[in-house]
Design a protein around this motif. Structure first.
Motif, mmCIF file in Angstrom:
data_model
loop_
_atom_site.group_PDB
_atom_site.id
_atom_site.type_symbol
_atom_site.label_atom_id
_atom_site.label_comp_id
_atom_site.label_asym_id
_atom_site.label_seq_id
_atom_site.Cartn_x
_atom_site.Cartn_y
_atom_site.Cartn_z
ATOM 1 N N MET A 16 64.672 33.423 32.996
ATOM 2 C CA MET A 16 63.214 33.332 33.055
ATOM 3 C C MET A 16 62.773 31.959 33.575
ATOM 4 S SD MET A 16 62.321 36.301 32.292
ATOM 5 C CE MET A 16 60.574 36.306 31.989
ATOM 6 N N TRP A 69 54.239 39.944 36.814
ATOM 7 C CA TRP A 69 53.447 38.931 36.115
ATOM 8 C C TRP A 69 51.957 39.217 36.107
ATOM 9 C CZ3 TRP A 69 56.059 36.092 32.997
ATOM 10 C CH2 TRP A 69 57.394 35.821 33.262
ATOM 11 N N SER A 76 54.297 47.549 37.463
ATOM 12 C CA SER A 76 54.447 46.745 36.261
ATOM 13 C C SER A 76 54.903 47.598 35.080
ATOM 14 C CB SER A 76 53.114 46.069 35.908
ATOM 15 O OG SER A 76 53.288 45.243 34.788
ATOM 16 N N VAL A 78 56.080 46.940 30.945
ATOM 17 C CA VAL A 78 56.238 45.994 29.854
ATOM 18 C C VAL A 78 57.673 46.102 29.344
ATOM 19 C CG1 VAL A 78 55.435 45.339 27.562
ATOM 20 C CG2 VAL A 78 53.804 46.210 29.243
ATOM 21 N N PRO A 79 58.368 44.973 29.198
ATOM 22 C CA PRO A 79 59.739 45.022 28.691
ATOM 23 C C PRO A 79 59.796 45.678 27.311
ATOM 24 C CG PRO A 79 59.275 42.864 29.595
ATOM 25 C CD PRO A 79 57.970 43.617 29.568
ATOM 26 N N ASN A 82 60.686 42.735 22.512
ATOM 27 C CA ASN A 82 59.586 41.794 22.273
ATOM 28 C C ASN A 82 58.296 42.298 22.928
ATOM 29 O OD1 ASN A 82 58.495 39.549 21.125
ATOM 30 N ND2 ASN A 82 59.527 38.079 22.450
ATOM 31 N N ARG A 83 58.058 43.572 22.793
ATOM 32 C CA ARG A 83 56.951 44.252 23.466
ATOM 33 C C ARG A 83 55.581 43.634 23.164
ATOM 34 N NH1 ARG A 83 57.272 48.709 26.294
ATOM 35 N NH2 ARG A 83 55.388 49.867 26.737
ATOM 36 N N TRP A 86 54.997 40.493 25.219
ATOM 37 C CA TRP A 86 54.790 40.740 26.642
ATOM 38 C C TRP A 86 53.465 41.422 26.925
ATOM 39 C CZ3 TRP A 86 56.916 38.001 30.062
ATOM 40 C CH2 TRP A 86 58.181 37.462 29.856
ATOM 41 N N GLU A 87 53.044 42.330 26.063
ATOM 42 C CA GLU A 87 51.736 42.979 26.268
ATOM 43 C C GLU A 87 50.623 41.942 26.221
ATOM 44 O OE1 GLU A 87 51.806 46.001 23.234
ATOM 45 O OE2 GLU A 87 52.673 47.479 24.617
ATOM 46 N N LYS A 89 50.939 38.627 26.695
ATOM 47 C CA LYS A 89 51.124 37.698 27.820
ATOM 48 C C LYS A 89 50.558 38.273 29.114
ATOM 49 C CE LYS A 89 53.283 34.514 30.405
ATOM 50 N NZ LYS A 89 52.548 33.309 30.680
ATOM 51 N N LEU A 90 50.914 39.519 29.428
ATOM 52 C CA LEU A 90 50.470 40.136 30.676
ATOM 53 C C LEU A 90 48.966 40.416 30.656
ATOM 54 C CD1 LEU A 90 53.546 42.464 31.279
ATOM 55 C CD2 LEU A 90 53.086 40.211 32.267
#
Length: 139
Positions: A16, A69, A76, A78-79, A82-83, A86-87, A89-90
């Motif tokens: 990352m 990003w 896109s 979401v991973p 650690n969902r 990331w939700e 953050k995005l």
């Protein structure tokens, strides 16, 4: 069942950290094609959001947004790990993009945003959008 990351936390952190926010491959390719087409732009600026490409005389700024990003509707995802992080953050990235657009437009700038996949798959159309907007400002 939740699938874990295939990398260790230190490997993931390293991967990352290698992701860059400027001079990405799609951005560099787009800039080279614009320059070769006779479009003269600036890169360094102090504008809100730090646009990737700036045409100061035309009051036009361009952003080349990465699909992951910036939440591309086509690509896109979401991973899975650690969902929640990331939700959030995005979502913040998308909100910031909209805020930057609003600030720049209030200051009299025209804002163009291109997805990285647009640059890769439809570069001539992207250049045409830039050319037509520049031509509009000259009229």
């Amino acid at each position: 069942m939740r699938m874990s990351d295939v990398l260790t936390p230190s490997q993931r952190k390293y991967c990352m950290s290698r992701i860059r926010g400027k001079n990405t491959k799609p951005e560099l390719h787009f800039r080279k094609v614009l320059w070769a087409g006779g479009f003269r732009y600036r890169l360094k600026n102090r504008l809100a959001g730090k646009p990737d490409i700036v045409f100061p005389g035309k009051h036009l700024v361009i952003f080349v947004d990465g699909c992951f990003w910036h939440g591309c509707p086509e690509h896109s995802q979401v991973p899975k790990s650690n969902r929640g992080f990331w939700e959030e953050k995005l979502a913040k990235n998308k909100a910031r993009d909209q805020e930057v657009n609003a600030i720049l437009m209030q200051q009299g700038w025209k804002v163009l945003r291109f997805w990285e996949h647009e640059i890769k798959k439809a570069l001539p159309e992207c250049v045409e959008r830039v050319a037509s907007l520049i031509q509009e400002t000259e009229e």
